[in-house]
Scaffold this active site. Sequence first.
Site, PDB file in Angstrom:
ATOM      1  N   GLU A   1       0.733  -1.330   0.098  1.00  0.00           N
ATOM      2  CA  GLU A   1       0.052  -0.094  -0.199  1.00  0.00           C
ATOM      3  C   GLU A   1       0.806   1.391   0.030  1.00  0.00           C
ATOM      4  OE1 GLU A   1      -3.244   2.309   2.958  1.00  0.00           O
ATOM      5  OE2 GLU A   1      -2.678  -0.009   3.101  1.00  0.00           O
TER       6      GLU A   1
ATOM      7  N   GLN B   1       2.882  28.401  -7.156  1.00  0.00           N
ATOM      8  CA  GLN B   1       3.867  29.865  -7.188  1.00  0.00           C
ATOM      9  C   GLN B   1       4.027  30.245  -8.658  1.00  0.00           C
ATOM     10  OE1 GLN B   1       3.816  31.399  -4.316  1.00  0.00           O
ATOM     11  NE2 GLN B   1       4.817  33.237  -4.879  1.00  0.00           N
TER      12      GLN B   1
END
Length: 381
Positions: free
Chosen positions: A244, A338
């Site tokens: 996982e 940004q």
Amino acid sequence: MKRTIYNEDHEAFRASCRAFLEKSAIPHLDEHLENKGIPREFWLEAGKQGFLGLEIPEEYGGSAAGDYRFNAVWAEELSKVNAALSSCVGIHSDIVAPYLVDLATEEQKKRWLPGFCSGEIITAIGMTEPGGGSDLAALKTTAVRDGDEWVINGSKTFITNGFSADLIVTAVRTSPEKGARGITLFGIEATDEGFARGCRLDKVGQTESDTSELFFENVRLGDDRVIGEIDNGFILMMERLPQERLGAAVSNIAHAKQILEETIQYAKDRQAFGQSIGKFQHNKFLMAELVTKLEVAEAYVDKGVDAHSRGELTAIDAAKAKWWSAEIQNDVLDHCVQLHGGYGFMNEYRVARAWRDARVTKIWAGSNEIMKELIGRDLGF
């Protein structure tokens, strides 16, 4: 740097994944967002094309690839399209699959696996509980023996696919006096009397992923629904958590890599002060740093994929890959926002949605803090 873990067969499979997603997912992403979930039609088509049963034996409708690298390719291509799509499908085909293949009885496999492969049975895994978080040993959902049946009571939360799942592999406490050694896994079906779902949870990101609470009120099940051995569930979960966490790392890097590629193109096209913004030294240096960080992280994750495909991945190395990839992913995507300026804060831009979607990767599959705790213990502390 050229990647070396994939061969021609893997790349041919990648092309098939990409073609399928271009037809069956990409044109419908806005619908997924609006409906806050992945429609059943997608699952059925994915099943028809053989993408859901990569780990499932052929006699139950799977393809039994026998090579985790195919799982990784599928996860990468899903993540490039949409993080929530990757989460939902990954829970089903990469996380739940090993529980059913490795632990289910022959009767259970015949009952569940054909539908699992076809997309007629969507699955989820019920571990996390309200107030429990990463502490799986502190489960409060209980199964009490009553004659030939088990009576299950309790609840789970933050369950991916929870609103649509037909089968939930659920961890419950069967022997409270044994602590972590008293947990058992059950296969709970959505049609079982006493099972109920909460509404879709209102999340910051991954809106398309139908995450919900699950409730169990006197759900009565026989031993034929026990997955694995009674009271051995905690060990069984610990044995499968490395896959996982590795799958999360694969998805994290692929997701960030795709958005960075799109951001680099944006920096070439976007003009400011008479030139493309990518030509400003700060932006040029920044993107050089981001590309390098991603490639270095990808090389480590690739090494983990290769190790897991040979049965050699350790839980500690999986923990390292999980937390570091999540850190790099979030760092890269924050810079991508940004670089887009004000447009990076607009929901209509993929970079904004990707930034939101990525934040949870530091939390799920065991928080990054838990990953560091595991690594620290391995160091002898």
